[in-house]
Enzyme design. Structure first.
Site, short mmCIF file in Angstrom:
data_model
loop_
_atom_site.label_atom_id
_atom_site.label_comp_id
_atom_site.label_asym_id
_atom_site.label_seq_id
_atom_site.Cartn_x
_atom_site.Cartn_y
_atom_site.Cartn_z
N GLU A 35 50.59 67.73 9.97
CA GLU A 35 50.45 67.70 8.52
C GLU A 35 50.42 66.26 8.02
O GLU A 35 50.84 65.34 8.71
CB GLU A 35 51.57 68.49 7.85
CG GLU A 35 52.96 68.09 8.24
CD GLU A 35 53.53 68.88 9.40
OE1 GLU A 35 54.74 69.14 9.38
OE2 GLU A 35 52.78 69.22 10.34
N CYS A 57 54.32 67.51 12.56
CA CYS A 57 53.33 67.83 13.61
C CYS A 57 52.01 67.16 13.28
O CYS A 57 51.79 66.02 13.64
CB CYS A 57 53.15 69.34 13.71
SG CYS A 57 54.59 70.22 14.34
#
Length: 801
Positions: free
Chosen positions: A437, A435
């Protein structure tokens, strides 16, 4: 498709349609061959058992080459079919076999024969899976938090880890042959009289097995391509098949020499990593950097054109969508839309701090726009020197309305890495993983985020109830008294501080139990071999083989916590319009009746996060500090075993967990009703941000972003009309620059779709088959989402730029 970026080629358009038409099914092949191999190799060390498993699967699984594809390799017996990974968990599979087709969202189709095959192998896995051992490893005092849904870590023990990017650039440059030679050299140097080296020996033997198995897998496709070419009547397609065979005889074992070879090499290995372990967020890294030399060389030599390069990239994205994953229904609520989070990163800076955008960066944007699929997940690394031309091109992709690209900010992420001991050259080479990160491809361990999901609003209710979970009535923590007896707001803050530190400790215990079992039960051989410096250390990733190893859990409901604290402070302690007992009773009764409604209205009228109001924003910053200060005290299971770091930090990339955890959370003091979704990421609660996008940015920027290295996920929603004019696009560029340069925001992504369109798609799904929305840190087809998740997206605040 966007006219601005042109159209897919005719063949890629056909191929895209073919894949989109494919029904998501359940495939039993991997489960059957895995069970067969485990039974045959019960006496082997676990690392060799895993290698033999992968070898058996790659040798026996069905393979095929689609009519229109130029890139080959399939994960399961059909495109979009999801394999079952029985070594991780089988209980939910058997329990839900007859429910897969009846789900509210994320439906999977399954044949009676597949059900029979899975039921037949199930007895072998009873009390013999990672999930069962993981749950048994959790101490009872911590497991109660898992059972009550306060801390969720189901995905950790029901599937592989991933949340990683290997170094595909190195793979292309040197081929698996180099990894094999390095492994042999290390194996030959072992002194086996030292018992610690026996374990390294088994690891090296396992690497040799999986490298040879992967090479043999490639040659299976080469043989298939040759046999298909011999039968092919179309001379052009026959030549393409012979070229596919030539390439797969060469890569991924040998180095790649062309753009085409490089993409095929990467894809086949990416695929095998998905077959080895179905952990999601297996990402591609900085593709425009490591692929560019091959692109430039072929362009200079006249071997390819921009159009043929875009076609290969589009082909890769379509193949990326063929990979699928089935989750238990309880886990599905945390990952709605069957996402794989396979992230591609472009832009950013070079290691010498120059703008890294190159011609391939633009072609990747163009190909993603043409293909318009929820995979791959596209991220642009922003930095102050990113020029307006590239930014405008990014906005043109955003305008298409499928939630891409997301933007991550070098100006905060790189300094955050440097503070944690990451070398400068590696910090400047980070990529998005999954996502929002971030990690360094090929040098970072698993789970840079996603270790567990901690429910902040539910934790607040427990803090208010003297350590007792109000829904179950179970005492889960010591507590410091009941809210009814808290005479000052400071008393509540102290109760929160004590409770959340205790819950944080239990989250660490649960995460460590999961990691311990994953290390012992299901080591990933190929993924470890492709990550530095597992071969040099003779350790898998879970044993400490990576150069860096930082992890984070995910904290859910940040805006709800902010709004709840502000409402309590304002209504109960300052204005005294709501009594302490009155508030508690209203929460327990879900604001029922005239008195409950009156209380709810007062709570809803209190200051809300997302409006640049220090009154509420600084309350959540202080409350979040308790978690951050506590979690950094506890190293992970790799600490002191080799990697730099081995520690934890915070993260807000809660994917769709806000829906799942909301379903288990009673009414909260922000005025939210029971069992409705929580706020996602660090985004404001729906419809509570009244002062426009700039105010949202300012509120989010007050969070301790530099310490939330696990990702600060911010979703924004605008209507398509606001990006129609050139001046409006430049306003968005200016807004992004302000957020990233001055406010040091971490991340933002946009849904560009009207509320009316979403409502119509909910009523008439057949008219909106290609509608893609940004769910959280990923995109998904709107129609595959459950109604609860669809409603959550519809209710997001729409902003004007």
């Amino acid at each position: 498709m966007s006219e601005y970026f042109g159209q897919l080629t005719e063949r890629m358009s056909r191929f895209r349609e073919e894949v989109l038409r494919a029904k998501p099914k359940v495939c039993a092949e991997r489960a059957v061959y895995t069970t067969e191999s485990y039974k045959q190799n019960l006496d082997k060390p676990v690392i060799l058992k895993r290698a033999c498993m992968l070898e058996n699967v790659l040798k026996k699984m069905s393979i095929f080459i689609e009519k229109d594809t130029l890139i080959v390799g399939n994960q399961a017996s059909e495109n979009r079919a999801a394999p079952i990974f029985p070594e991780y968990a089988m209980d939910w599979v058997i329990k839900e076999l007859d429910e897969f087709e009846k789900r509210e969202g994320d439906i999977f189709y399954i044949t009676e024969e597949t059900k029979r095959q899975l039921r037949e192998i199930a007895p072998f896995w009873q009390h013999n899976t990672t999930k069962e051992r993981g749950l048994a490893a959790m101490p009872p005092a911590s497991k109660v938090f898992y059972d009550l849904g306060i801390i969720k870590a189901e995905g950790n023990i029901t599937s592989g880890d991933a949340h990683i990017a290997v170094d595909y650039g190195r793979l292309m440059k040197y081929g698996l042959k180099d990894y094999r030679q390095r492994t042999l050299a290390m194996m030959d140097s072992l002194d086996l009289t030292d018992f610690k080296n026996l374990k390294k020996l088994y690891f090296y033997q396992a690497i040799l097995l999986v490298i040879d198995a992967t090479s043999a897998f490639a040659k299976r496709y080469a043989d298939l391509a040759i046999s298909m070419a011999e039968r092919e009547e179309d001379s052009v397609r026959a030549a393409e098949l012979r070229e596919i065979a030539r390439i797969l005889i060469k890569v991924p074992y040998e180095p790649a020499d062309s753009f085409y070879e490089a993409i095929q090499s990467m894809w086949l290995v990416h695929l095998v990593l998905q077959i080895e372990s179905n952990g999601h967020s297996l990402s591609y890294g900085r593709m425009d950097q490591y692929l560019y030399p091959y692109y430039k060389k072929d362009m200079d030599a006249g071997i390819i054109t921009e159009e043929s390069a875009v076609e290969l990239l589009s082909n890769l994205w379509i193949k990326t969508l063929t990979v699928n994953k089935i989750r238990s229904w309880s886990h599905t609520q945390f990952s709605a839309g069957s996402p794989l989070y396979q992230n591609v990163t472009i832009g950013g800076q070079t290691v010498d701090k120059k703008d890294a955008v190159n011609p391939l960066s633009y072609l990747i944007l163009r190909s993603v726009a043409q293909t318009k699929l929820p995979q791959p997940n596209l991220t642009v690394r922003y930095h102050a020197g990113l020029d307006d031309r590239f930014m405008k091109e990014c906005i043109e992709v955003v305008k298409i309305g499928f939630g891409m690209p997301a933007f991550n900010n070098d100006e905060i992420i790189i300094p955050s890495f440097l503070e944690k001991g990451v070398k400068e050259e590696d910090a400047y080479n980070y990529s998005a993983i999954g996502c929002v990160e971030v990690a360094v491809p090929g040098k970072w361990g698993y789970r840079c985020t996603g270790m567990s999901f901690l429910n902040f609003p539910k934790s607040l209710l427990i803090a208010m109830n003297n350590g007792v979970d109000p829904k179950s009535g179970l005492k889960v923590a010591a507590g410091v008294g009941h809210f009814k007896d808290m005479e000052t707001f400071d008393d509540l803050q102290k109760a929160w501080d004590v409770l959340i530190r205790d819950v944080t400790r239990h989250s660490v215990i649960i995460e460590n139990a999961c990691d311990m079992v994953l290390e012992e039960d299901v080591p990933d051989v190929l993924c470890s071999a492709l990550s530095e410096d597992c071969i040099g250390r003779g350790k898998t990733l879970k044993e400490g083989g990576a150069i860096y190893d930082f992890i984070s859990g995910l904290q859910v409901g940040i805006a709800n916590l902010a709004d709840s604290l502000a409402a309590i402070k304002k209504c109960v302690y300052e204005e005294k319009t709501v009594g302490r007992e009155e508030l508690w009773n209203a929460l327990m009764n879900n604001f029922a009746g005239p008195d409950g409604e009156r209380v709810q209205n007062l709570l809803l009228a209190a200051p809300k996060y997302g409006n640049d109001d220090d009154y509420v924003d600084l309350l959540v910053t202080e409350a979040y500090r308790s978690y951050i200060d506590e979690v950094v005290k506890y190293p992970n299971t790799r600490f002191g075993r080799g990697p730099i770091g081995g520690t934890r930090y915070a993260g807000t990339s809660s994917i769709s967990a806000n829906v799942g955890q909301g379903l288990g959370t009673m009414a909260t003091p922000d005025g939210r009703k029971a069992y409705t979704p929580l706020a996602e990421g660090c985004s404001p609660t729906h419809a509570m941000d009244k002062n426009g996008p700039t105010a949202v940015f300012k509120s989010a920027a007050k969070l301790p972003t530099k310490e939330i290295t696990g990702g600060v996920l911010l979703n924004q929603k605008v209507t398509p009309q606001v990006l129609e004019k050139e001046a409006d696009k430049m306003k968005l560029v200016a807004l992004l620059r302000t957020f990233f340069n001055r406010l040091k925001g971490f991340h933002v992504q946009y849904n560009v779709v009207s509320r009316d369109t979403l409502i119509d798609a909910q009523k008439h799904p057949e008219k909106h088959r290609d509608l893609i929305v940004r769910v959280a840190g990923y995109s998904a087809f709107f129609n595959v989402l459950s109604k609860t998740t669809q409603d959550d997206i519809i209710e997001r605040t729409e902003h004007l730029v």
